[in-house]
Design an enzyme around this catalytic site. Structure first.
Site, PDB file in Angstrom:
ATOM      1  N   THR A 114       0.703  -1.210   0.037  1.00 16.44           N
ATOM      2  CA  THR A 114      -0.048   0.133  -0.073  1.00 16.44           C
ATOM      3  C   THR A 114       0.897   1.219  -0.012  1.00 16.44           C
ATOM      4  O   THR A 114       1.845   1.352   0.485  1.00 16.44           O
ATOM      5  CB  THR A 114      -0.736   0.010   1.310  1.00 16.44           C
ATOM      6  OG1 THR A 114      -1.627   1.146   1.153  1.00 16.44           O
ATOM      7  CG2 THR A 114      -0.150  -0.278   2.479  1.00 16.44           C
ATOM      8  N   ASP A 115       0.339   2.308  -0.304  1.00 19.88           N
ATOM      9  CA  ASP A 115       0.890   3.494  -0.379  1.00 19.88           C
ATOM     10  C   ASP A 115       0.805   4.159   0.995  1.00 19.88           C
ATOM     11  O   ASP A 115       1.916   5.198   1.333  1.00 19.88           O
ATOM     12  CB  ASP A 115       0.278   4.542  -1.401  1.00 19.88           C
ATOM     13  CG  ASP A 115      -1.272   4.818  -0.864  1.00 19.88           C
ATOM     14  OD1 ASP A 115      -1.845   4.241  -0.124  1.00 19.88           O
ATOM     15  OD2 ASP A 115      -1.735   5.740  -1.833  1.00 19.88           O
ATOM     16  N   GLU A 116       0.303   3.630   1.823  1.00 17.51           N
ATOM     17  CA  GLU A 116       0.085   4.078   3.286  1.00 17.51           C
ATOM     18  C   GLU A 116       1.556   3.822   3.900  1.00 17.51           C
ATOM     19  O   GLU A 116       1.839   4.507   4.934  1.00 17.51           O
ATOM     20  CB  GLU A 116      -1.015   3.457   4.120  1.00 17.51           C
ATOM     21  CG  GLU A 116      -2.318   3.570   3.412  1.00 17.51           C
ATOM     22  CD  GLU A 116      -3.615   3.793   4.453  1.00 17.51           C
ATOM     23  OE1 GLU A 116      -3.111   3.683   5.855  1.00 17.51           O
ATOM     24  OE2 GLU A 116      -4.693   3.645   3.980  1.00 17.51           O
ATOM     25  N   TYR A 142      -1.939  -0.231  10.957  1.00 20.99           N
ATOM     26  CA  TYR A 142      -1.998  -1.042   9.735  1.00 20.99           C
ATOM     27  C   TYR A 142      -1.086  -0.714   8.847  1.00 20.99           C
ATOM     28  O   TYR A 142      -0.179  -1.519   8.328  1.00 20.99           O
ATOM     29  CB  TYR A 142      -3.419  -0.524   8.930  1.00 20.99           C
ATOM     30  CG  TYR A 142      -3.513  -1.000   7.650  1.00 20.99           C
ATOM     31  CD1 TYR A 142      -3.404  -2.392   7.224  1.00 20.99           C
ATOM     32  CD2 TYR A 142      -3.411   0.069   6.554  1.00 20.99           C
ATOM     33  CE1 TYR A 142      -3.538  -2.713   5.475  1.00 20.99           C
ATOM     34  CE2 TYR A 142      -3.248  -0.183   5.320  1.00 20.99           C
ATOM     35  CZ  TYR A 142      -3.426  -1.665   4.921  1.00 20.99           C
ATOM     36  OH  TYR A 142      -3.390  -1.922   3.412  1.00 20.99           O
ATOM     37  N   LYS A 182       1.998  -3.251   7.552  1.00 16.64           N
ATOM     38  CA  LYS A 182       2.282  -3.565   6.029  1.00 16.64           C
ATOM     39  C   LYS A 182       3.633  -2.900   5.784  1.00 16.64           C
ATOM     40  O   LYS A 182       4.467  -3.627   5.018  1.00 16.64           O
ATOM     41  CB  LYS A 182       1.450  -2.454   5.228  1.00 16.64           C
ATOM     42  CG  LYS A 182       0.153  -3.163   5.263  1.00 16.64           C
ATOM     43  CD  LYS A 182      -0.191  -4.428   4.571  1.00 16.64           C
ATOM     44  CE  LYS A 182       0.258  -4.451   3.114  1.00 16.64           C
ATOM     45  NZ  LYS A 182      -0.430  -5.731   2.491  1.00 16.64           N
TER      46      LYS A 182
HETATM   47  P1  NAD Z   1      -9.701  -7.272   2.121  1.00 14.74           P
HETATM   48  O1  NAD Z   1      -9.831  -6.671   3.832  1.00 14.74           O
HETATM   49  O2  NAD Z   1     -10.960  -6.684   1.447  1.00 14.74           O
HETATM   50  O3  NAD Z   1      -9.421  -8.905   2.003  1.00 14.74           O
HETATM   51  C1  NAD Z   1      -8.570  -9.337   2.840  1.00 14.74           C
HETATM   52  C2  NAD Z   1      -8.659 -10.895   2.629  1.00 14.74           C
HETATM   53  O4  NAD Z   1      -7.592 -11.706   3.507  1.00 14.74           O
HETATM   54  C3  NAD Z   1      -9.906 -11.609   3.150  1.00 14.74           C
HETATM   55  O5  NAD Z   1     -10.738 -12.316   2.381  1.00 14.74           O
HETATM   56  C4  NAD Z   1      -9.556 -12.122   4.376  1.00 14.74           C
HETATM   57  O6  NAD Z   1     -10.532 -13.366   4.782  1.00 14.74           O
HETATM   58  C5  NAD Z   1      -8.192 -12.862   4.070  1.00 14.74           C
HETATM   59  N1  NAD Z   1      -7.265 -13.073   5.383  1.00 14.74           N
HETATM   60  C6  NAD Z   1      -7.222 -11.947   6.324  1.00 14.74           C
HETATM   61  N2  NAD Z   1      -6.513 -12.770   7.256  1.00 14.74           N
HETATM   62  C7  NAD Z   1      -5.763 -13.959   6.862  1.00 14.74           C
HETATM   63  C8  NAD Z   1      -5.204 -15.060   7.239  1.00 14.74           C
HETATM   64  N3  NAD Z   1      -4.636 -14.925   8.331  1.00 14.74           N
HETATM   65  N4  NAD Z   1      -4.896 -16.172   6.205  1.00 14.74           N
HETATM   66  C9  NAD Z   1      -5.680 -16.040   5.099  1.00 14.74           C
HETATM   67  N5  NAD Z   1      -6.507 -14.993   4.736  1.00 14.74           N
HETATM   68  C10 NAD Z   1      -6.574 -14.042   5.492  1.00 14.74           C
HETATM   69  O7  NAD Z   1      -8.403  -6.400   1.821  1.00 14.74           O
HETATM   70  P2  NAD Z   1      -8.482  -5.731   0.434  1.00 14.74           P
HETATM   71  O8  NAD Z   1      -8.848  -4.487   0.300  1.00 14.74           O
HETATM   72  O9  NAD Z   1      -8.754  -6.550  -0.720  1.00 14.74           O
HETATM   73  O10 NAD Z   1      -6.641  -5.729   0.384  1.00 14.74           O
HETATM   74  C11 NAD Z   1      -5.902  -6.632  -0.289  1.00 14.74           C
HETATM   75  C12 NAD Z   1      -4.508  -6.324  -0.045  1.00 14.74           C
HETATM   76  O11 NAD Z   1      -4.203  -5.141  -0.705  1.00 14.74           O
HETATM   77  C13 NAD Z   1      -4.063  -6.362   1.407  1.00 14.74           C
HETATM   78  O12 NAD Z   1      -2.625  -6.695   1.438  1.00 14.74           O
HETATM   79  C14 NAD Z   1      -4.123  -4.809   1.216  1.00 14.74           C
HETATM   80  O13 NAD Z   1      -3.028  -4.453   2.307  1.00 14.74           O
HETATM   81  C15 NAD Z   1      -3.621  -4.214   0.072  1.00 14.74           C
HETATM   82  N6  NAD Z   1      -4.035  -2.890  -0.612  1.00 14.74           N
HETATM   83  C16 NAD Z   1      -5.322  -2.551  -0.545  1.00 14.74           C
HETATM   84  C17 NAD Z   1      -5.881  -1.289  -1.064  1.00 14.74           C
HETATM   85  C18 NAD Z   1      -7.378  -0.976  -0.938  1.00 14.74           C
HETATM   86  O14 NAD Z   1      -7.700   0.030  -1.082  1.00 14.74           O
HETATM   87  N7  NAD Z   1      -8.141  -1.924  -0.298  1.00 14.74           N
HETATM   88  C19 NAD Z   1      -4.861  -0.461  -1.603  1.00 14.74           C
HETATM   89  C20 NAD Z   1      -3.520  -0.981  -1.666  1.00 14.74           C
HETATM   90  C21 NAD Z   1      -3.146  -1.917  -1.174  1.00 14.74           C
HETATM   91  O1  DAU Z   2      -4.388   3.818   0.453  1.00 15.00           O
HETATM   92  C1  DAU Z   2      -4.330   2.602   0.436  1.00 15.00           C
HETATM   93  C2  DAU Z   2      -5.252   2.125   1.524  1.00 15.00           C
HETATM   94  O2  DAU Z   2      -6.494   2.494   1.378  1.00 15.00           O
HETATM   95  C3  DAU Z   2      -5.275   0.692   1.959  1.00 15.00           C
HETATM   96  O3  DAU Z   2      -3.814   0.262   2.105  1.00 15.00           O
HETATM   97  C4  DAU Z   2      -6.288   0.320   2.828  1.00 15.00           C
HETATM   98  O4  DAU Z   2      -6.523  -1.109   3.068  1.00 15.00           O
HETATM   99  C5  DAU Z   2      -7.676   0.767   2.532  1.00 15.00           C
HETATM  100  O5  DAU Z   2      -8.457   0.549   3.653  1.00 15.00           O
HETATM  101  C6  DAU Z   2      -7.525   2.328   2.236  1.00 15.00           C
HETATM  102  O6  DAU Z   2      -7.418   2.841   3.580  1.00 15.00           O
HETATM  103  P1  DAU Z   2      -7.933   4.353   3.918  1.00 15.00           P
HETATM  104  O7  DAU Z   2      -7.966   4.603   5.300  1.00 15.00           O
HETATM  105  O8  DAU Z   2      -7.521   5.378   2.901  1.00 15.00           O
HETATM  106  O9  DAU Z   2      -9.363   4.003   3.428  1.00 15.00           O
HETATM  107  P2  DAU Z   2     -10.835   4.342   4.006  1.00 15.00           P
HETATM  108  O10 DAU Z   2     -11.955   3.786   2.952  1.00 15.00           O
HETATM  109  O11 DAU Z   2     -10.944   3.710   5.456  1.00 15.00           O
HETATM  110  O12 DAU Z   2     -10.853   5.726   4.086  1.00 15.00           O
HETATM  111  C7  DAU Z   2     -10.903   6.719   3.055  1.00 15.00           C
HETATM  112  C8  DAU Z   2     -10.784   7.978   3.687  1.00 15.00           C
HETATM  113  O13 DAU Z   2     -12.311   8.576   4.014  1.00 15.00           O
HETATM  114  C9  DAU Z   2     -10.310   8.294   4.841  1.00 15.00           C
HETATM  115  O14 DAU Z   2      -9.431   9.693   4.666  1.00 15.00           O
HETATM  116  C10 DAU Z   2     -10.924   8.188   6.016  1.00 15.00           C
HETATM  117  C11 DAU Z   2     -12.088   8.908   5.467  1.00 15.00           C
HETATM  118  N1  DAU Z   2     -13.384   7.959   6.170  1.00 15.00           N
HETATM  119  C12 DAU Z   2     -13.320   6.837   6.059  1.00 15.00           C
HETATM  120  C13 DAU Z   2     -14.704   6.235   6.505  1.00 15.00           C
HETATM  121  C14 DAU Z   2     -14.806   4.501   6.801  1.00 15.00           C
HETATM  122  C15 DAU Z   2     -14.505   9.043   6.473  1.00 15.00           C
HETATM  123  O15 DAU Z   2     -14.468  10.139   6.462  1.00 15.00           O
HETATM  124  N2  DAU Z   2     -15.551   8.337   7.016  1.00 15.00           N
HETATM  125  C16 DAU Z   2     -15.892   6.991   7.222  1.00 15.00           C
HETATM  126  O16 DAU Z   2     -16.661   6.705   7.739  1.00 15.00           O
END
Ligand code: NAD
Ligand code: DAU
Length: 365
Positions: free
Chosen positions: A130-132, A156, A160
């Site tokens: 992730t970019d975080e 988180y 990562k």
């Molecule tokens: P998600 O939370 O939707 O899915 C995570 C999955 O991992 C789930 O299916 C869960 O059951 C499984 N999991 C959790 N713990 C586990 C374990 N111990 N063993 C096996 N499976 C397990 O997450 P996502 O949003 O699909 O993110 C996927 C990947 O991409 C993550 O590594 C996250 O850090 C990264 N990522 C997410 C975003 C985003 O915007 N969602 C952006 C950049 C990177």
């Molecule tokens: O940048 C990549 C990341 O993006 C991933 O690594 C994470 O797994 C993914 O969850 C996401 O993280 P964020 O914290 O940016 O996503 P989230 O959807 O939780 O929040 C997006 C923005 O919206 C953030 O600035 C917080 C704000 N927010 C979020 C929620 C859930 C609100 O204002 N209200 C809310 O109820």
């Protein structure tokens, strides 16, 4: 080719499985997923000659080694993680267990697999990050590059970052053929409704308040999930072992602007389809009023990162990566998907989902 996809029942993992099967129908995909609250078997295809779902934990080194050996796997694509920043603030330990120990166990299983001589010569461990990990940007700062120093701010992001360092070390010390992608915020189908975009959509449809953290001016770089999946595929197929690639959408927007756009899109959909008002009678759009009136400014997330932005020039130059979806077209597709797939999101909003909503936002919601 046989792939092992960890976390394949989650948001991005399931989209990746659909994307890969569409692009490479002759390959075989094995998903390993623990089915936590964020994982849904229903987001994936049924088992067949080209697909196998295995319910298990990435920390189970024996199981992972067996899956690598028996299938035999050419690409391990590692998506499994605890991924929600707010949950990491409430319960950090689970994040360390899965994201750090889980990645360590996978790396060790992959190292043993390669050392045994059983792995194909072109075996690849691809780590999805992730970019975080790069921290927070000021308004005028340049976007994150691959060489930007790590400065994770949430539990988180710290977990990562630790996992990224392990992956790097396993390449440097043991020569494990790894690639890493660090990506910005994804949105699209199968997104669990605890994250900003799907939460807002579901709340608009039910006339629930739209909880905006702080002033709503935190900026994220939004990427349609299929573009992320294409970027990962390119990194796996064309990336150089040991390299990191940033993947982004060139779509920096403050949260409040995203919410405004979602409200307008819902109003448009209700105007063009009279059946929606019957299905969602509480939605303000069903009564001719603006869902934006549901916005409620709530207490800010502790340590809330102000701005993320990705410089994806390296991925463009070396992999030929470019996002195909604009924010306007991607959000429209996403709104349509949630309107057409109510049974999917209704099913995931079970008792544990309600408990989380109460503990994060208070009983009032
Ligand atoms: P998600 O939370 O939707 O899915 C995570 C999955 O991992 C789930 O299916 C869960 O059951 C499984 N999991 C959790 N713990 C586990 C374990 N111990 N063993 C096996 N499976 C397990 O997450 P996502 O949003 O699909 O993110 C996927 C990947 O991409 C993550 O590594 C996250 O850090 C990264 N990522 C997410 C975003 C985003 O915007 N969602 C952006 C950049 C990177
Ligand atoms: O940048 C990549 C990341 O993006 C991933 O690594 C994470 O797994 C993914 O969850 C996401 O993280 P964020 O914290 O940016 O996503 P989230 O959807 O939780 O929040 C997006 C923005 O919206 C953030 O600035 C917080 C704000 N927010 C979020 C929620 C859930 C609100 O204002 N209200 C809310 O109820």
């Amino acid at each position: 080719m046989n792939l092992l996809v960890t976390g394949g029942a989650g948001f991005i993992g399931s989209n990746f499985v659909h994307h890969w099967r569409g692009a490479h129908p002759g390959d075989r995909v094995v998903v390993l997923d623990a089915l936590t609250y964020a994982g849904n078997r229903s987001s994936l295809p049924r088992d067949d000659d080209h697909f196998l779902f295995v319910h298990g934990d990435i920390r189970d080194a024996e199981l992972v080694s067996k899956l690598l050996r028996e299938n035999p796997i050419s690409v391990l694509a590692h998506f499994a993680a605890e991924s929600h920043v707010d949950r990491s603030i409430h319960s950090p330990e689970t994040f360390l267990d899965t994201n750090v120990t889980g990645t360590l166990r996978l790396l060790e299983a992959a190292r043993g697999y390669v050392a045994s001589g059983g792995a194909p010569a072109d075996f690849r461990f691809h780590h999805v990050s992730t970019d975080e990990v790069y921290g927070s940007l000021g308004p005028e700062d340049p976007a994150f590059e691959e060489a930007t120093p790590y400065a994770p701010n949430s539990p988180y992001a710290a977990s990562k970052a630790a996992s990224d360092h392990l992956v790097r070390a396993w390449h440097h010390t043991y020569g494990l053929p790894v690639t890493v992608t660090n990506c910005s915020n994804n949105y699209g189908p199968f997104h669990f409704p605890e994250k900003l975009i799907p939460l807002m959509l579901v709340n608009i449809l039910h006339a629930r308040s739209l909880p905006v953290y702080g002033d709503g001016m935190n900026v994220r770089d939004w990427l349609y999930v299929t573009d992320h999946c294409r970027g990962i595929e390119l990194a796996i197929r064309k990336g150089t072992p040991g390299e990191v690639y940033n993947i982004g959408g060139n779509n920096e927007r403050p949260n409040i602007e995203i919410i405004r756009t979602l409200c307008s899109l819902i109003v448009e959909e209700f105007a063009s389809d009279p059946e929606l008002a019957a299905r969602f009678p509480d939605c303000p759009a069903a009564k001719g009023s603006d869902p934006l009136t549901l916005v409620t400014h709530v207490t800010d997330r502790p340590g809330h990162d102000r701005r993320y932005a990705i410089n994806a020039e390296k991925a463009k130059r070396e992999l030929g990566y470019e996002p195909q979806e604009s924010l306007a077209s991607g959000l429209k597709k996403t709104v349509r998907w949630y309107l057409e797939n109510e049974p999917w999101w209704k099913a995931v909003m079970d008792g544990s989902y309600q408990d989380w909503i109460s503990s994060n936002y208070g009983e009032a919601r």
